[in-house]
Motif scaffolding. Sequence first.
Motif, short mmCIF file in Angstrom:
data_model
loop_
_atom_site.label_atom_id
_atom_site.label_comp_id
_atom_site.label_asym_id
_atom_site.label_seq_id
_atom_site.Cartn_x
_atom_site.Cartn_y
_atom_site.Cartn_z
N PRO A 31 0.81 2.35 5.48
CA PRO A 31 1.26 2.69 4.26
C PRO A 31 -0.04 2.83 3.35
CG PRO A 31 2.70 1.03 5.24
CD PRO A 31 1.46 0.96 6.08
N GLU A 32 -1.11 2.19 3.44
CA GLU A 32 -2.24 2.09 2.73
C GLU A 32 -2.97 3.51 2.62
OE1 GLU A 32 -4.49 -1.86 2.66
OE2 GLU A 32 -3.58 -1.56 4.55
N GLY A 33 -2.78 4.26 3.82
CA GLY A 33 -3.01 5.74 3.86
C GLY A 33 -4.61 5.72 4.33
N THR A 34 -5.37 4.66 4.70
CA THR A 34 -6.66 4.65 5.07
C THR A 34 -6.96 3.11 5.48
OG1 THR A 34 -8.88 5.36 4.64
CG2 THR A 34 -7.99 4.42 2.81
N ARG A 35 -8.16 3.03 6.03
CA ARG A 35 -8.52 1.69 6.28
C ARG A 35 -9.26 0.97 5.18
NH1 ARG A 35 -12.91 2.81 11.02
NH2 ARG A 35 -13.12 4.72 10.03
N SER A 36 -8.83 -0.45 5.18
CA SER A 36 -9.30 -1.10 3.88
C SER A 36 -10.86 -1.27 4.19
CB SER A 36 -8.59 -2.50 4.15
OG SER A 36 -9.54 -3.39 3.29
N HIS A 37 -11.70 -0.99 3.49
CA HIS A 37 -13.18 -1.22 3.29
C HIS A 37 -13.82 -2.50 3.21
CE1 HIS A 37 -12.29 -1.20 -0.97
NE2 HIS A 37 -13.85 -1.40 -1.16
N LEU A 77 -5.69 -5.97 1.13
CA LEU A 77 -4.48 -5.33 1.47
C LEU A 77 -4.27 -4.48 -0.01
CD1 LEU A 77 -1.97 -4.70 2.95
CD2 LEU A 77 -0.83 -6.49 1.77
N TYR A 78 -4.08 -2.87 0.15
CA TYR A 78 -3.90 -2.27 -1.08
C TYR A 78 -2.30 -1.33 -1.21
CZ TYR A 78 -8.96 -2.63 -1.61
OH TYR A 78 -10.25 -3.35 -1.91
N ARG A 79 -2.34 -1.26 -2.20
CA ARG A 79 -1.05 -0.35 -2.57
C ARG A 79 -0.61 0.49 -1.66
NH1 ARG A 79 0.76 3.13 -7.79
NH2 ARG A 79 2.43 1.78 -8.49
N GLY A 80 0.55 0.49 -1.32
CA GLY A 80 1.09 1.51 -0.31
C GLY A 80 1.70 3.13 -0.93
N ARG A 81 1.39 3.95 -0.13
CA ARG A 81 1.68 5.29 -0.32
C ARG A 81 3.04 5.42 -0.09
NH1 ARG A 81 -2.16 8.08 -3.33
NH2 ARG A 81 -4.24 7.60 -2.37
N THR A 82 4.01 5.99 -0.90
CA THR A 82 5.40 6.09 -0.44
C THR A 82 5.91 6.87 0.50
OG1 THR A 82 5.59 7.82 -2.20
CG2 THR A 82 5.80 5.64 -3.08
N GLY A 83 5.15 7.63 1.37
CA GLY A 83 5.67 8.27 2.49
C GLY A 83 6.49 7.70 3.39
N VAL A 84 6.12 6.28 3.58
CA VAL A 84 6.76 5.43 4.51
C VAL A 84 8.18 5.11 3.97
CG1 VAL A 84 5.86 3.30 3.43
CG2 VAL A 84 6.68 3.18 5.80
N ALA A 85 8.51 4.96 2.85
CA ALA A 85 9.82 4.82 2.31
C ALA A 85 10.60 6.12 2.36
CB ALA A 85 9.54 4.24 0.74
N ARG A 86 9.91 7.02 2.03
CA ARG A 86 10.68 8.16 1.85
C ARG A 86 11.21 8.70 3.49
NH1 ARG A 86 10.58 12.68 -1.16
NH2 ARG A 86 8.83 12.00 -2.35
N LEU A 87 10.39 8.48 4.60
CA LEU A 87 10.59 8.57 5.84
C LEU A 87 11.80 7.83 6.43
CD1 LEU A 87 9.67 10.36 8.11
CD2 LEU A 87 8.36 8.50 8.89
N VAL A 95 10.84 0.40 -2.48
CA VAL A 95 10.90 0.17 -1.09
C VAL A 95 9.35 -0.16 -0.45
CG1 VAL A 95 11.45 1.35 1.13
CG2 VAL A 95 13.15 1.27 -0.71
N THR A 96 8.52 0.87 -0.97
CA THR A 96 7.02 0.81 -0.58
C THR A 96 6.59 -0.55 -0.76
OG1 THR A 96 6.79 3.04 -0.80
CG2 THR A 96 4.93 1.79 -0.58
N ASP A 97 6.81 -0.89 -2.05
CA ASP A 97 6.29 -2.56 -2.50
C ASP A 97 6.79 -3.57 -1.61
OD1 ASP A 97 4.67 -1.31 -4.22
OD2 ASP A 97 5.96 -1.58 -6.08
N GLU A 98 8.26 -3.31 -1.35
CA GLU A 98 8.90 -4.30 -0.43
C GLU A 98 8.04 -4.48 0.91
OE1 GLU A 98 13.45 -5.37 1.48
OE2 GLU A 98 12.95 -4.09 -0.12
N ILE A 99 7.99 -3.27 1.71
CA ILE A 99 7.28 -3.17 2.92
C ILE A 99 6.00 -3.73 2.69
CG2 ILE A 99 6.27 -1.61 4.68
CD1 ILE A 99 8.64 0.30 3.92
N ILE A 100 4.98 -3.62 1.90
CA ILE A 100 3.88 -4.14 1.50
C ILE A 100 3.70 -5.55 1.36
CG2 ILE A 100 1.90 -4.27 0.11
CD1 ILE A 100 1.74 -1.65 1.79
N TYR A 101 4.85 -6.10 0.67
CA TYR A 101 5.05 -7.50 0.62
C TYR A 101 5.33 -8.32 1.66
CZ TYR A 101 6.82 -11.96 -0.95
OH TYR A 101 6.92 -13.18 -1.36
N GLU A 102 5.96 -7.59 2.64
CA GLU A 102 6.41 -8.26 3.78
C GLU A 102 5.02 -8.24 4.58
OE1 GLU A 102 8.99 -9.78 4.83
OE2 GLU A 102 9.82 -9.64 2.79
N ILE A 103 4.30 -7.33 4.89
CA ILE A 103 3.23 -7.14 5.49
C ILE A 103 2.24 -8.42 5.07
CG2 ILE A 103 0.72 -5.60 5.77
CD1 ILE A 103 2.71 -3.32 5.81
#
Length: 234
Positions: free
Chosen positions: A122-128, A132-142, A200-208
């Motif tokens: 969901p972050e869209g790219t590797r953490s540098h 943990l960074y804010r999630g992109r909403t594509g995972v929620a849409r899907l 939904v994206t924020d919920e997923i990121i919170y669980e991660i």
Amino acid sequence: MGYKFIWWLYKWVLIGPAMRVVFRPTAVGVENIPATGPVILASNHLSWTDWIFTPLLIPRRITFVAKAEYFTTPGLKGGFQKFFFTSAGQVPIARGGASAAEGALEASREVLRNGGVMGIYPEGTRSHNGKLYRGRTGVARLAIEMGVPVVPVGLKGTYEIAPSGKTFGRIVRPTVTFGKPLDFSRYEGMENDRFILRAVTDEIIYEILKLTGQEYVDLYATDAKKRDKEARKA
């Protein structure tokens, strides 16, 4: 059929045994992954080794999207690279722009329509820096559009193995933890509501986050990288 066979060959003969011996990865909560049917595995992303350790530790074949350059490089090296990533369960997607995002979603839809396991970062790219960074909403849409469960995945140790900017760091024992499936069927038909997608994206990121204990930064990873790069220059 041939590529699927090669994927299992990588896992059990060519790559998997060596990775198990050298790194001794640990899996927690594998039973939370449905034995059959479509499912999304949504994971934090710390290094290029993430897409090796996660498939290694689960009984089902998993597909990720990968940048198109891995499939379009010319010459012998490019041909080998394309063969490897395709046979390893990767599907190509061009990065950048709305068309790239839609392309990634369509590739993921196809996997899920066929009852497969789709791996998404969901972050869209590797953490540098391991945060943990804010999630992109594509995972929620899907998840909402396809009506499939989302299993949060927390990786620990892979940043130390291959930190940002390095091919290899040091040998540590990574852990991959699979949380309980998240059901978003209550949002059926709301995949175009941006407030629902963000929630939904924020919920997923919170669980991660609960699985990894990482420090959370409420910025997109790409923006954070740019900010930190500019700060170093200054």
